[in-house]
Write a protein that holds these residues in place. Structure first.
Motif, PDB file in Angstrom:
ATOM      1  N   UNK A 440      18.916  65.324  -2.519  1.00  0.00           N
ATOM      2  CA  UNK A 440      17.498  65.482  -2.186  1.00  0.00           C
ATOM      3  C   UNK A 440      17.057  64.481  -1.128  1.00  0.00           C
ATOM      4  N   UNK A 441      17.748  63.323  -1.060  1.00  0.00           N
ATOM      5  CA  UNK A 441      17.403  62.319  -0.057  1.00  0.00           C
ATOM      6  C   UNK A 441      18.098  62.579   1.277  1.00  0.00           C
ATOM      7  N   UNK A 442      18.742  63.732   1.390  1.00  0.00           N
ATOM      8  CA  UNK A 442      19.441  64.084   2.625  1.00  0.00           C
ATOM      9  C   UNK A 442      18.764  65.240   3.348  1.00  0.00           C
ATOM     10  N   UNK A 443      17.514  65.499   3.001  1.00  0.00           N
ATOM     11  CA  UNK A 443      16.753  66.563   3.652  1.00  0.00           C
ATOM     12  C   UNK A 443      15.771  65.928   4.631  1.00  0.00           C
ATOM     13  N   UNK A 444      15.846  66.336   5.861  1.00  0.00           N
ATOM     14  CA  UNK A 444      14.972  65.832   6.911  1.00  0.00           C
ATOM     15  C   UNK A 444      13.533  66.317   6.681  1.00  0.00           C
ATOM     16  N   UNK A 445      12.526  65.566   7.123  1.00  0.00           N
ATOM     17  CA  UNK A 445      11.137  66.031   6.973  1.00  0.00           C
ATOM     18  C   UNK A 445      10.889  67.420   7.556  1.00  0.00           C
ATOM     19  N   UNK A 446      11.711  67.825   8.542  1.00  0.00           N
ATOM     20  CA  UNK A 446      11.542  69.155   9.128  1.00  0.00           C
ATOM     21  C   UNK A 446      12.107  70.257   8.244  1.00  0.00           C
ATOM     22  N   UNK A 447      12.823  69.895   7.180  1.00  0.00           N
ATOM     23  CA  UNK A 447      13.355  70.878   6.254  1.00  0.00           C
ATOM     24  C   UNK A 447      14.837  71.146   6.394  1.00  0.00           C
ATOM     25  N   UNK A 448      15.500  70.567   7.369  1.00  0.00           N
ATOM     26  CA  UNK A 448      16.943  70.777   7.546  1.00  0.00           C
ATOM     27  C   UNK A 448      17.718  69.668   6.865  1.00  0.00           C
ATOM     28  N   UNK A 449      19.033  69.871   6.756  1.00  0.00           N
ATOM     29  CA  UNK A 449      19.899  68.800   6.288  1.00  0.00           C
ATOM     30  C   UNK A 449      20.019  67.713   7.362  1.00  0.00           C
ATOM     31  N   UNK A 457      19.728  62.206  11.771  1.00  0.00           N
ATOM     32  CA  UNK A 457      20.188  63.097  12.827  1.00  0.00           C
ATOM     33  C   UNK A 457      20.769  64.391  12.270  1.00  0.00           C
ATOM     34  N   UNK A 458      20.817  65.378  13.135  1.00  0.00           N
ATOM     35  CA  UNK A 458      21.457  66.655  12.807  1.00  0.00           C
ATOM     36  C   UNK A 458      22.935  66.566  13.146  1.00  0.00           C
ATOM     37  N   UNK A 459      23.761  67.294  12.407  1.00  0.00           N
ATOM     38  CA  UNK A 459      25.210  67.248  12.570  1.00  0.00           C
ATOM     39  C   UNK A 459      25.747  68.652  12.356  1.00  0.00           C
ATOM     40  N   UNK A 460      26.629  69.104  13.254  1.00  0.00           N
ATOM     41  CA  UNK A 460      27.153  70.468  13.151  1.00  0.00           C
ATOM     42  C   UNK A 460      27.983  70.676  11.889  1.00  0.00           C
ATOM     43  N   UNK A 461      28.529  69.616  11.307  1.00  0.00           N
ATOM     44  CA  UNK A 461      29.281  69.779  10.056  1.00  0.00           C
ATOM     45  C   UNK A 461      28.389  70.266   8.924  1.00  0.00           C
ATOM     46  N   UNK A 462      27.070  70.101   9.071  1.00  0.00           N
ATOM     47  CA  UNK A 462      26.143  70.513   8.019  1.00  0.00           C
ATOM     48  C   UNK A 462      25.918  72.019   7.993  1.00  0.00           C
ATOM     49  N   UNK A 463      26.609  72.745   8.889  1.00  0.00           N
ATOM     50  CA  UNK A 463      26.655  74.200   8.772  1.00  0.00           C
ATOM     51  C   UNK A 463      27.579  74.628   7.635  1.00  0.00           C
ATOM     52  N   UNK A 464      28.528  73.784   7.290  1.00  0.00           N
ATOM     53  CA  UNK A 464      29.551  74.160   6.317  1.00  0.00           C
ATOM     54  C   UNK A 464      29.048  74.361   4.890  1.00  0.00           C
ATOM     55  N   UNK A 465      28.068  73.605   4.385  1.00  0.00           N
ATOM     56  CA  UNK A 465      27.652  73.823   2.997  1.00  0.00           C
ATOM     57  C   UNK A 465      27.289  75.263   2.674  1.00  0.00           C
ATOM     58  N   UNK A 466      26.554  75.918   3.543  1.00  0.00           N
ATOM     59  CA  UNK A 466      26.213  77.318   3.282  1.00  0.00           C
ATOM     60  C   UNK A 466      27.419  78.223   3.490  1.00  0.00           C
ATOM     61  N   UNK A 467      28.233  77.948   4.515  1.00  0.00           N
ATOM     62  CA  UNK A 467      29.414  78.763   4.767  1.00  0.00           C
ATOM     63  C   UNK A 467      30.351  78.735   3.568  1.00  0.00           C
ATOM     64  N   UNK A 479      18.965  77.545   6.732  1.00  0.00           N
ATOM     65  CA  UNK A 479      18.381  78.261   7.873  1.00  0.00           C
ATOM     66  C   UNK A 479      17.849  77.265   8.901  1.00  0.00           C
ATOM     67  N   UNK A 480      17.178  76.223   8.417  1.00  0.00           N
ATOM     68  CA  UNK A 480      16.632  75.215   9.329  1.00  0.00           C
ATOM     69  C   UNK A 480      17.745  74.438  10.030  1.00  0.00           C
ATOM     70  N   UNK A 481      18.869  74.236   9.343  1.00  0.00           N
ATOM     71  CA  UNK A 481      19.989  73.517   9.947  1.00  0.00           C
ATOM     72  C   UNK A 481      20.612  74.326  11.066  1.00  0.00           C
TER      73      UNK A 481
END
Length: 593
Positions: A440-449, A457-467, A479-481
Motif C-alpha cells: 500500500x505504501x508503493x502506490x504513487x499519489x497519481x494512482x500508479x505503482x 518514480x515509475x519503472x517499466x518492471x512494474x508492468x509485470x505484476x498484472x502480466x 492501468x495507471x502504470x
C-alpha cells in the motif's frame, strides 16, 4: 599471412552466434570468430579479439567483397555470404551440436557458389584470454595439425596447405590461402579439448549430418503463433545457450559496454535464476517444450541446495559466480574487460517468486514431479522468512523494498497455490495477501505503482505484476502504470527502464527491448491489439541481420548495446509473439487470471 590485428571489432549487430549448449562463439562479417570460451561458457576465452585480445579464427575472402549472411531455419548454423567482383563465396559455420562439455568442435565449410573461392585462413588461438598461444605444433601424415594452447589440446583438419608462422602477429598462428574450385567445397574442422585428443579424426560429413539432425529435433515448429520464424530462431538461441545440465547462460559474452566510457561492463556468462524462469515460462505457453524442463531442473536443484540463501546467478555447473576483476585487456571499444559478476553477493527477492511462476507453469502441463514440488515449497518458505528484507531488485541496484520484487512473490505464491494441497495452498494465498497488503505504501499519489516506498518514480518492471497475475488486469493501479510507462518511459515505440535523475531518456542508457515487449503484453492483456502489435513489431526489429538481441538498443544510433545475445529478450519475444496470436484480452492461461 595476415596479422590478427587486421581483424578489428565490428558493431554488435553484425555478429552471429554459434552455440552448442556448452559454449558459444561470435562470428563477424569477415568470417572472423572473435570470441569463444573453452571448454565451457565461463572458462577463459581462447578467441578474444572482441575485447582487445589478439586471438581469433578467420576464413575471409582475399578479393574485394560485400557481406551478407543468414541462419538456416531453426538452427544455429550460420552462412556467411560474400559477393565479390567475380563470384559468390559462402562459409557455413556451426559448433557440432549437441556439444560435449570437454570438447568443442568448430565446423567450417567453405563453398564456391559462383566462380572459384579464394580465401585466407588465420588460426591464432590464445588460451587464458591470450596468455598462452600455439605450442607443440606439428602436422601428421594426413595433413592434420596438432598442438597445444595452454591447458587446451587442438587438432585442425582440412587445412593441410596451411603453414605455421610464429611471427604472424602477437600470437603464433596457422594460416595461408584456401582455394576451392567453382561448385566445390572444403571442410575445415577445429577441435579444442581439455583432455588429449586421441579419438579418430572426425568425418566432417557425419558431423554436419549429426548437427543438422539434432537441430531439427531441438526446435519446435510453433505453427500457430505469429512471427513463427522469429520465435523458432529465438528458441534456437535459447537452446544454444542451455547446457546439458539445464543451466541457460544470460549471454554468451562479457565486458561489452552498455554505454561507452561509463563503466557499465558486465560478465553475463552465467545462469541468472530470473532469466531462466522467463525462458521456461515462455516455453510453456502452448505446450511443454524442453526448455521448460531444463529450467525446472536447474532452478529446482539450486533451491534444494541453497534454500533461502539462493543466489541470483550461478555457473552452468551450479557453482558460485566469481567476483569481479579485470584482465587488463583493452576491452571492446568504449568498454573495459570484466570477469565475474557482483551479483554473486546480492539478494534478489523476486527470484523466489519467478521460481514459483516457473513451477506453476510446469504444473499446468503435469510436468512438476515430487522433487520440483519440494523445491517450490522451499521457495515459498524462503519468501515467508525473507520478504520483509530489502533486496537488490530486478535491475540489481541498491537494496530497497522494491515493489516489483514483492509483487512478483505475490504472483508466484498465488499461481503455485493453484497446484498445491489445500493446506499449503491456503497458507500460500494468505502470505500472498499479506505481502500484497504491504505494498500500500508503493502506490504513487497519481494512482500508479511506484518503484519503492521511498522512490516515487515509475519503472517499466512494474508492468509485470498484472502480466503475471499479482493484481487483476483491470486494477486501477495497473492501468495507471501502463499509461505512466508509455508517457514517461516510452519514445517512438521503444521503452526505457526508468529515468536516471534529470537526464533525458536515451542519454543515460539505451531503450530496453525487454520492456518494449512487456508493454506489448500489457496492451494485449488489456484488449488493445493495435498498441500491442505496434510495440511488438517495433521492438522485434531492434536487431541486426543475424536476428540477435542485446539488452539495450540505442535508438538514436540504431545500435545494439551490452552483452549478446541477451537470453531474456529472446524469451520475452517468444512469449509475446505467442500471446499476441490469441484474441486480445481473452484466452489467458490460469497464470494470467
Amino acid at each position: 599471412m595476415s596479422r590478427t590485428v587486421d581483424f578489428a571489432p565490428h558493431v554488435l549487430r553484425e555478429y552471429a552466434l554459434l552455440a552448442d549448449g556448452e559454449r558459444g562463439a561470435l562470428i563477424g562479417p569477415r568470417g572472423d570468430i572473435s570470441w569463444m570460451c573453452a571448454p565451457r561458457w565461463d572458462d577463459d576465452a581462447v578467441f578474444a579479439s572482441l575485447i582487445g585480445g589478439r586471438s581469433m579464427f578467420a576464413i575471409t575472402p582475399t578479393r574485394r567483397h560485400v557481406w551478407g549472411g543468414y541462419y538456416e531455419e531453426g538452427a544455429l548454423i550460420w552462412r556467411s555470404r560474400w559477393t565479390t567482383s567475380d563470384g559468390i563465396i559462402e562459409c557455413r559455420d556451426a559448433l557440432a551440436f549437441p556439444g560435449d562439455s570437454h570438447r568443442a568442435v568448430i565446423l567450417r565449410r567453405l563453398l564456391a557458389v559462383r566462380g572459384d573461392a579464394d580465401t585466407r585462413m588465420v588460426l591464432a588461438p590464445g588460451a587464458g584470454f591470450g596468455e598462452h598461444g600455439l605450442a607443440d605444433l606439428h602436422r601428421d601424415d594426413h595433413g592434420r595439425w596438432h598442438g597445444r594452447a595452454g591447458k587446451l589440446w587442438l587438432r585442425l583438419s582440412g587445412a593441410g596447405t596451411a603453414s605455421a608462422d610464429e611471427h604472424a602477429g602477437p600470437l603464433p598462428a596457422l594460416g595461408g590461402a584456401l582455394h576451392v574450385a567453382e561448385g566445390g567445397h572444403l571442410d575445415i574442422v577445429l577441435e579444442l579439448s581439455d583432455t588429449p585428443i586421441q579419438a579418430r579424426a572426425p568425418d566432417p560429413v557425419e558431423l554436419w549430418r549429426h548437427t543438422e539432425q539434432h537441430w531439427r529435433t531441438a526446435v519446435p515448429d510453433f505453427t500457430t503463433a505469429t512471427a513463427q520464424g522469429d520465435i523458432r530462431h529465438s528458441y534456437a538461441v535459447l537452446r544454444g545457450l542451455t547446457s546439458s545440465g539445464g543451466g541457460m547462460v544470460a549471454a554468451a559474452t562479457m565486458s561489452l559496454p552498455e554505454r561507452a566510457e561509463e563503466g557499465r561492463n558486465y560478465d553475463y556468462r552465467y545462469v541468472w535464476i530470473r532469466d531462466q524462469c522467463y525462458a521456461g515460462q515462455a516455453a510453456s505457453i502452448e505446450e511443454a517444450h524442453p526448455l521448460l524442463d531444463s529450467a525446472v531442473n536447474f532452478v529446482g536443484q539450486r533451491l534444494l541446495d541453497d534454500g533461502a540463501a539462493l543466489k541470483p546467478a550461478y555457473t552452468v555447473t551450479g557453482d558460485p559466480v566469481p567476483g569481479e576483476h579485470s584482465l587488463h585487456l583493452p576491452g571492446y571499444p568504449g568498454g573495459t574487460d570484466i570477469v565475474g559478476n557482483h551479483a554473486n553477493t546480492q539478494f534478489q527477492l523476486d527470484a523466489f517468486g519467478e521460481a514459483l511462476l516457473l513451477f506453476a507453469a510446469a504444473a499446468r502441463h503435469d510436468r512438476l514431479d515430487s522433487r520440483a514440488y519440494r523445491a517450490a515449497t522451499v521457495a515459498a518458505d524462503s519468501i515467508t522468512t525473507r520478504w520483509r528484507e530489502p533486496d537488490a531488485g530486478i535491475w540489481e541496484l541498491d537494496d530497497r523494498r522494491w515493489t516489483h520484487s514483492r509483487l512478483t512473490c505475490v504472483a508466484g505464491l498465488r499461481r503455485m497455490a493453484d497446484h498445491a494441497p489445500s493446506q499449503s495452498a491456503g497458507s500460500w494465498r494468505s502470505l500472498a495477501d499479506t505481502i500484497a497488503a504491504s505494498t500500500a505504501d508503493c502506490v504513487h499519489p497519481s494512482g500508479r505503482w511506484q518503484r519503492a516506498p521511498d522512490d516515487p518514480d515509475v519503472d517499466a518492471s512494474l508492468l509485470l505484476p498484472a502480466i503475471r497475475g499479482a493484481v487483476p488486469v483491470a486494477d486501477p493501479r495497473s492501468v495507471a502504470t501502463i499509461r505512466a510507462v508509455e508517457r514517461d518511459l516510452g519514445r517512438d515505440g521503444y521503452v526505457y527502464r526508468f529515468r536516471h535523475g534529470e537526464r533525458p531518456l536515451g542519454e543515460a542508457e539505451g531503450a530496453f527491448t525487454l520492456c518494449g515487449f512487456l508493454l506489448a503484453l500489457s496492451h494485449h492483456q488489456g484488449g488493445d491489439a493495435v498498441a500491442a502489435g505496434r510495440y511488438f513489431e517495433r521492438n522485434r526489429a531492434a536487431t541486426g541481420p543475424p536476428g540477435l538481441y542485446c539488452e539495450e538498443y540505442d535508438v538514436v544510433q540504431r545500435q545494439l548495446r551490452g552483452n549478446i545475445p541477451q537470453a531474456f529478450v529472446h524469451a520475452l519475444l517468444i512469449e509475446t509473439a505467442q500471446r499476441l496470436s490469441r484474441p486480445p484480452g481473452a484466452g489467458q492461461t490460469p497464470q494470467h487470471r
